[in-house]
Design a protein around this motif. Sequence first.
Motif, PDB file in Angstrom:
ATOM      1  N   ALA A 134       0.827  -1.208   0.000  1.00  0.00           N
ATOM      2  CA  ALA A 134       0.000   0.000   0.000  1.00  0.00           C
ATOM      3  C   ALA A 134       0.864   1.261   0.000  1.00  0.00           C
ATOM      4  N   VAL A 135       1.985   1.241   0.714  1.00  0.00           N
ATOM      5  CA  VAL A 135       2.893   2.388   0.708  1.00  0.00           C
ATOM      6  C   VAL A 135       3.421   2.627  -0.703  1.00  0.00           C
ATOM      7  N   LEU A 136       3.846   1.564  -1.372  1.00  0.00           N
ATOM      8  CA  LEU A 136       4.349   1.732  -2.735  1.00  0.00           C
ATOM      9  C   LEU A 136       3.229   2.096  -3.700  1.00  0.00           C
ATOM     10  N   GLY A 137       2.008   1.736  -3.342  1.00  0.00           N
ATOM     11  CA  GLY A 137       0.864   2.121  -4.167  1.00  0.00           C
ATOM     12  C   GLY A 137       0.587   3.611  -4.133  1.00  0.00           C
ATOM     13  N   GLU A 138       1.202   4.325  -3.188  1.00  0.00           N
ATOM     14  CA  GLU A 138       1.047   5.781  -3.105  1.00  0.00           C
ATOM     15  C   GLU A 138       1.979   6.513  -4.071  1.00  0.00           C
ATOM     16  N   ILE A 139       2.885   5.778  -4.727  1.00  0.00           N
ATOM     17  CA  ILE A 139       3.813   6.399  -5.666  1.00  0.00           C
ATOM     18  C   ILE A 139       3.095   6.665  -6.981  1.00  0.00           C
ATOM     19  N   PRO A 140       2.975   7.916  -7.408  1.00  0.00           N
ATOM     20  CA  PRO A 140       2.331   8.193  -8.700  1.00  0.00           C
ATOM     21  C   PRO A 140       3.228   7.738  -9.845  1.00  0.00           C
ATOM     22  N   LEU A 141       2.648   7.018 -10.781  1.00  0.00           N
ATOM     23  CA  LEU A 141       3.399   6.496 -11.922  1.00  0.00           C
ATOM     24  C   LEU A 141       3.050   7.221 -13.212  1.00  0.00           C
ATOM     25  N   THR A 142       2.435   8.377 -13.083  1.00  0.00           N
ATOM     26  CA  THR A 142       2.089   9.195 -14.246  1.00  0.00           C
ATOM     27  C   THR A 142       2.863  10.503 -14.190  1.00  0.00           C
ATOM     28  N   ASP A 143       2.775  11.269 -15.288  1.00  0.00           N
ATOM     29  CA  ASP A 143       3.460  12.569 -15.367  1.00  0.00           C
ATOM     30  C   ASP A 143       4.956  12.432 -15.077  1.00  0.00           C
TER      31      ASP A 143
END
Length: 204
Positions: free
Chosen positions: A64-73
């Motif tokens: 879940a922590v790594l899921g907070e990393i935005p992978l866009t822009d």
Amino acid sequence: MTNKQQSDRLDPATVIRAGLALLDEKGLDAVSTRAVADRLGVRINTVQWHVKTKARMLELMADAVLGEIPLTDLPDVPAERARELARRFRRALLSHRDGAALVVGTYAAEPMTLAFAESLVEALLAAGLDERQAAWTAWALVYFALGLTQEEQALDHRPLGDVLARAISETTHPALHRVAGHLAPTSFEERYESGVAALLAGGR
């Protein structure tokens, strides 16, 4: 209320959110399935219904922590894309108390962790690294971020720099004495940027 009725009130995401809230308030040592159950006002068996064990709960929390990393822009230039992903990884770890210690203690082959890893490795491959270089550079970036961030988050207000300065002898440790001014546990942002740059350059 039965365990089944209690479990119907929850879902794994609710349990993980409660675990992360407990992490932020009290630190990793305070996180357990019992503590999360107490926080949610349910029996421990209800939490275990959704996450089975503490180890599994920590894996899902790390994901879940790594899921907070935005992978866009992200930058178009692959090397800059990899650098920005490394920055975002560190920021995600820092956004939670003991975030690095949480992630370093798990091996979470989970969807959000794999999505981040896919983006990082893709950027490294696009930057011209071969398959082994891309894989090992990705590992090096992750391990470096975890290690440095864990040091940063564990740092209290003790004068560690003074302790180190007193321990280093100009006679016994001439090399360390020469660079002692750069060994103090400060300037984490600059140290991180320098390390990432070195790792990316070394991967070529």
